[in-house]
Design a protein around this motif. Structure first.
Motif, mmCIF file in Angstrom:
data_model
loop_
_atom_site.group_PDB
_atom_site.id
_atom_site.type_symbol
_atom_site.label_atom_id
_atom_site.label_comp_id
_atom_site.label_asym_id
_atom_site.label_seq_id
_atom_site.Cartn_x
_atom_site.Cartn_y
_atom_site.Cartn_z
ATOM 1 N N ARG A 76 -8.465 -0.955 -3.664
ATOM 2 C CA ARG A 76 -9.315 -2.025 -4.198
ATOM 3 C C ARG A 76 -9.952 -2.825 -3.068
ATOM 4 N N LYS A 77 -9.183 -3.114 -2.026
ATOM 5 C CA LYS A 77 -9.701 -3.910 -0.912
ATOM 6 C C LYS A 77 -10.742 -3.162 -0.094
ATOM 7 N N GLU B 17 -3.459 2.359 5.412
ATOM 8 C CA GLU B 17 -2.015 2.437 5.174
ATOM 9 C C GLU B 17 -1.335 3.468 6.079
ATOM 10 N N TRP C 298 1.872 1.604 -4.918
ATOM 11 C CA TRP C 298 1.207 0.373 -5.361
ATOM 12 C C TRP C 298 0.474 -0.300 -4.215
ATOM 13 N N SER C 299 1.044 -0.247 -3.024
ATOM 14 C CA SER C 299 0.373 -0.798 -1.850
ATOM 15 C C SER C 299 -0.923 -0.043 -1.579
ATOM 16 N N SER D 206 -3.565 -1.113 -4.040
ATOM 17 C CA SER D 206 -4.126 -2.390 -3.628
ATOM 18 C C SER D 206 -5.127 -2.194 -2.487
ATOM 19 N N SER E 93 -4.592 -2.800 -10.442
ATOM 20 C CA SER E 93 -4.384 -3.353 -9.095
ATOM 21 C C SER E 93 -4.430 -4.845 -9.061
#
Length: 69
Positions: free
Chosen positions: A17-18, A29, A10-11, A14, A69
């Motif tokens: 999307r960013k 990440e 999930w991170s 996100s 997201s």
């Protein structure tokens, strides 16, 4: 563990999307691109929707991915 319980996945979603794409999100990440791709693929399988738009480069979020997201 279910893929939907995986905080790292999930991170990463996100971060997609960013940053606007999977490769940049994986770098942000600190993940190998292949690992990132498998994490997202696991979410897609479990949720039953295509999160990434694989028809374009860079691989960004598809309509369903934006909603997740």
């Amino acid at each position: 563990m279910r893929k939907t319980d995986n905080f790292e996945a999930w991170s990463l979603l996100s971060a997609c999307r960013k940053t606007g794409g999977l490769a940049k999100a994986a770098a942000a990440e600190s993940l190998d691109l292949s690992v990132a791709s498998r994490l997202i693929a696991g979410l897609e399988t479990e949720l039953g929707v295509g999160i990434l738009d694989r028809r374009v480069r860079p691989r960004g979020l598809g309509r369903e991915g934006v909603g997740c997201s």
